[in-house]
Design a protein around this motif. Structure first.
Motif, PDB file in Angstrom:
ATOM      1  N   MET A  56       0.830  -1.207   0.000  1.00  0.00           N
ATOM      2  CA  MET A  56       0.000   0.000   0.000  1.00  0.00           C
ATOM      3  C   MET A  56       0.862   1.253   0.000  1.00  0.00           C
ATOM      4  N   LYS A  57       1.953   1.190   0.743  1.00  0.00           N
ATOM      5  CA  LYS A  57       2.855   2.333   0.834  1.00  0.00           C
ATOM      6  C   LYS A  57       3.666   2.516  -0.447  1.00  0.00           C
ATOM      7  N   GLY A  58       3.778   1.448  -1.240  1.00  0.00           N
ATOM      8  CA  GLY A  58       4.664   1.497  -2.401  1.00  0.00           C
ATOM      9  C   GLY A  58       6.100   1.650  -1.961  1.00  0.00           C
ATOM     10  N   ALA A  59       6.427   1.036  -0.813  1.00  0.00           N
ATOM     11  CA  ALA A  59       7.743   1.217  -0.207  1.00  0.00           C
ATOM     12  C   ALA A  59       8.843   0.582  -1.048  1.00  0.00           C
ATOM     13  N   LYS A  60       9.944   1.285  -1.118  1.00  0.00           N
ATOM     14  CA  LYS A  60      11.142   0.765  -1.774  1.00  0.00           C
ATOM     15  C   LYS A  60      12.284   0.578  -0.776  1.00  0.00           C
ATOM     16  N   ASN A  61      12.167   1.215   0.381  1.00  0.00           N
ATOM     17  CA  ASN A  61      13.228   1.185   1.370  1.00  0.00           C
ATOM     18  C   ASN A  61      12.606   0.952   2.742  1.00  0.00           C
ATOM     19  N   VAL A  62      12.823  -0.231   3.296  1.00  0.00           N
ATOM     20  CA  VAL A  62      12.163  -0.647   4.531  1.00  0.00           C
ATOM     21  C   VAL A  62      13.195  -0.890   5.622  1.00  0.00           C
ATOM     22  N   LEU A  63      12.855  -0.493   6.836  1.00  0.00           N
ATOM     23  CA  LEU A  63      13.693  -0.748   8.006  1.00  0.00           C
ATOM     24  C   LEU A  63      12.920  -1.615   8.984  1.00  0.00           C
ATOM     25  N   GLU A  64      13.583  -2.669   9.462  1.00  0.00           N
ATOM     26  CA  GLU A  64      13.006  -3.527  10.486  1.00  0.00           C
ATOM     27  C   GLU A  64      13.947  -3.547  11.689  1.00  0.00           C
ATOM     28  N   ILE A  65      13.390  -3.343  12.876  1.00  0.00           N
ATOM     29  CA  ILE A  65      14.174  -3.429  14.108  1.00  0.00           C
ATOM     30  C   ILE A  65      13.715  -4.678  14.846  1.00  0.00           C
ATOM     31  N   GLY A  66      14.563  -5.712  14.822  1.00  0.00           N
ATOM     32  CA  GLY A  66      14.220  -7.009  15.404  1.00  0.00           C
ATOM     33  C   GLY A  66      13.957  -8.041  14.326  1.00  0.00           C
ATOM     34  N   GLU A 121      22.731   0.984  18.875  1.00  0.00           N
ATOM     35  CA  GLU A 121      24.040   1.363  18.339  1.00  0.00           C
ATOM     36  C   GLU A 121      24.047   1.349  16.811  1.00  0.00           C
ATOM     37  N   SER A 122      23.267   0.453  16.216  1.00  0.00           N
ATOM     38  CA  SER A 122      23.243   0.340  14.758  1.00  0.00           C
ATOM     39  C   SER A 122      22.486   1.478  14.096  1.00  0.00           C
ATOM     40  N   LEU A 123      21.398   1.934  14.726  1.00  0.00           N
ATOM     41  CA  LEU A 123      20.542   2.942  14.097  1.00  0.00           C
ATOM     42  C   LEU A 123      21.295   4.229  13.727  1.00  0.00           C
ATOM     43  N   PRO A 124      22.137   4.779  14.611  1.00  0.00           N
ATOM     44  CA  PRO A 124      22.843   6.008  14.223  1.00  0.00           C
ATOM     45  C   PRO A 124      23.756   5.836  13.015  1.00  0.00           C
ATOM     46  N   THR A 125      24.214   4.610  12.767  1.00  0.00           N
ATOM     47  CA  THR A 125      25.100   4.381  11.612  1.00  0.00           C
ATOM     48  C   THR A 125      24.345   4.459  10.292  1.00  0.00           C
ATOM     49  N   LEU A 126      23.012   4.453  10.351  1.00  0.00           N
ATOM     50  CA  LEU A 126      22.205   4.500   9.135  1.00  0.00           C
ATOM     51  C   LEU A 126      21.918   5.932   8.686  1.00  0.00           C
ATOM     52  N   GLU A 127      22.262   6.907   9.533  1.00  0.00           N
ATOM     53  CA  GLU A 127      22.017   8.298   9.160  1.00  0.00           C
ATOM     54  C   GLU A 127      22.848   8.654   7.936  1.00  0.00           C
ATOM     55  N   GLY A 128      22.237   9.377   7.040  1.00  0.00           N
ATOM     56  CA  GLY A 128      22.906   9.736   5.795  1.00  0.00           C
ATOM     57  C   GLY A 128      22.471   8.873   4.630  1.00  0.00           C
ATOM     58  N   ARG A 129      21.835   7.735   4.940  1.00  0.00           N
ATOM     59  CA  ARG A 129      21.282   6.903   3.869  1.00  0.00           C
ATOM     60  C   ARG A 129      19.963   7.500   3.377  1.00  0.00           C
ATOM     61  N   GLU A 130      19.461   6.952   2.298  1.00  0.00           N
ATOM     62  CA  GLU A 130      18.150   7.355   1.798  1.00  0.00           C
ATOM     63  C   GLU A 130      17.098   7.100   2.877  1.00  0.00           C
ATOM     64  N   PRO A 131      16.206   8.047   3.130  1.00  0.00           N
ATOM     65  CA  PRO A 131      15.191   7.846   4.174  1.00  0.00           C
ATOM     66  C   PRO A 131      14.340   6.607   3.909  1.00  0.00           C
ATOM     67  N   PHE A 132      13.882   6.003   4.987  1.00  0.00           N
ATOM     68  CA  PHE A 132      13.052   4.806   4.865  1.00  0.00           C
ATOM     69  C   PHE A 132      11.593   5.195   4.619  1.00  0.00           C
ATOM     70  N   ASP A 133      10.910   4.349   3.847  1.00  0.00           N
ATOM     71  CA  ASP A 133       9.485   4.554   3.565  1.00  0.00           C
ATOM     72  C   ASP A 133       8.600   3.905   4.628  1.00  0.00           C
ATOM     73  N   PHE A 134       9.085   2.776   5.166  1.00  0.00           N
ATOM     74  CA  PHE A 134       8.294   2.000   6.119  1.00  0.00           C
ATOM     75  C   PHE A 134       9.236   1.447   7.178  1.00  0.00           C
ATOM     76  N   VAL A 135       8.815   1.541   8.445  1.00  0.00           N
ATOM     77  CA  VAL A 135       9.635   1.062   9.564  1.00  0.00           C
ATOM     78  C   VAL A 135       8.785   0.131  10.421  1.00  0.00           C
ATOM     79  N   PHE A 136       9.302  -1.064  10.675  1.00  0.00           N
ATOM     80  CA  PHE A 136       8.617  -2.022  11.545  1.00  0.00           C
ATOM     81  C   PHE A 136       9.487  -2.253  12.770  1.00  0.00           C
ATOM     82  N   ILE A 137       8.946  -1.957  13.952  1.00  0.00           N
ATOM     83  CA  ILE A 137       9.688  -2.089  15.213  1.00  0.00           C
ATOM     84  C   ILE A 137       9.124  -3.258  16.004  1.00  0.00           C
TER      85      ILE A 137
END
Length: 220
Positions: A56-66, A121-137
């Motif tokens: 539905m989001k048409g997401a191309k860049n997804v982040l999952e935590i866990g 600790e991992s999340l701050p290393t992702l700054e500067g990348r293309e923003p995420f469209d969808f995040v699942f925590i």
């Protein structure tokens, strides 16, 4: 028949009616069980829900935590376009190894990057990348407030954030709880309340995983 038995039977009915049998996904659940991973994967109906959110989001860049064994990762990766990518963060090297094999089995490994280590600790290393469209925590609940804050730094207007396990059989109502998970969930709700950048709601769920719920938020 108990409520939980009824919920499970209804979930089974939904799966039979709406989610075609997938031997590969069943194989992944068996691999997780064989590896003695905690049996806390999302259900098939929840996995399908995640997949539909990505579509539905048409997401191309997804982040999952866990990540756990990659079951939810694979559901979402299957909804990505050819150029889509999913980044998933997993604390346990053992879980990450099982997940990597499962992703290869499912044929989606080329779309997924697993980053091993504490997500905080991992999340701050992702700054500067293309923003995420969808995040699942769906990780350690005591850190939910921090994960929301870090996810916001990696988001753009319209990014959708979904947080799992926010009801915990109603235990989130216990103001006197000494459970770090419950306190983390309550702190997350305090953070979301009137947040200037997040438009949020929450909904309760019942099913094969018992009584729980999700938070859904959209970045403004």
């Amino acid at each position: 028949m108990s409520s939980l038995e009824t919920w499970k039977k209804v979930d089974d009915y939904f799966v039979d009616q709406l989610i075609p049998e997938d031997p590969v996904m069943n194989q992944i659940l068996q691999a997780n069980k064989k590896a003695n991973l905690p049996s806390i994967d999302v259900s098939a109906t929840q996995g399908k829900l995640l997949q539909l959110f990505v579509k539905m989001k048409g997401a191309k860049n997804v982040l999952e935590i866990g990540t756990l064994g990659g079951y939810s990762s694979i559901w979402m990766a299957k909804a990505l376009p050819a150029e889509g990518h999913l980044t998933t963060l997993e604390f346990s090297p053992k879980h990450a190894e099982v997940a990597s094999k499962n992703m290869e089995t499912a044929g989606v490994k080329d779309k997924i990057e697993i980053i091993v280590g504490p997500a905080a600790e991992s999340l701050p290393t992702l700054e500067g990348r293309e923003p995420f469209d969808f995040v699942f925590i769906d990780a350690d609940k005591n850190n939910n407030p921090r994960y929301i804050k870090e996810a916001l730094k990696l988001s753009k207007s319209g990014t959708t954030i979904l947080v799992d396990n926010v009801v915990r059989d109603g235990k989130l109502l216990d103001e006197e709880s000494n459970d770090p998970s419950i306190n983390g969930i309550r702190e997350m709700f305090d953070l979301l309340k009137d947040h200037p950048r997040l438009d949020s709601t929450a909904f309760q769920t019942v099913g094969s995983k018992g009584y729980d719920g999700f938070v859904l938020a959209v970045v403004q």
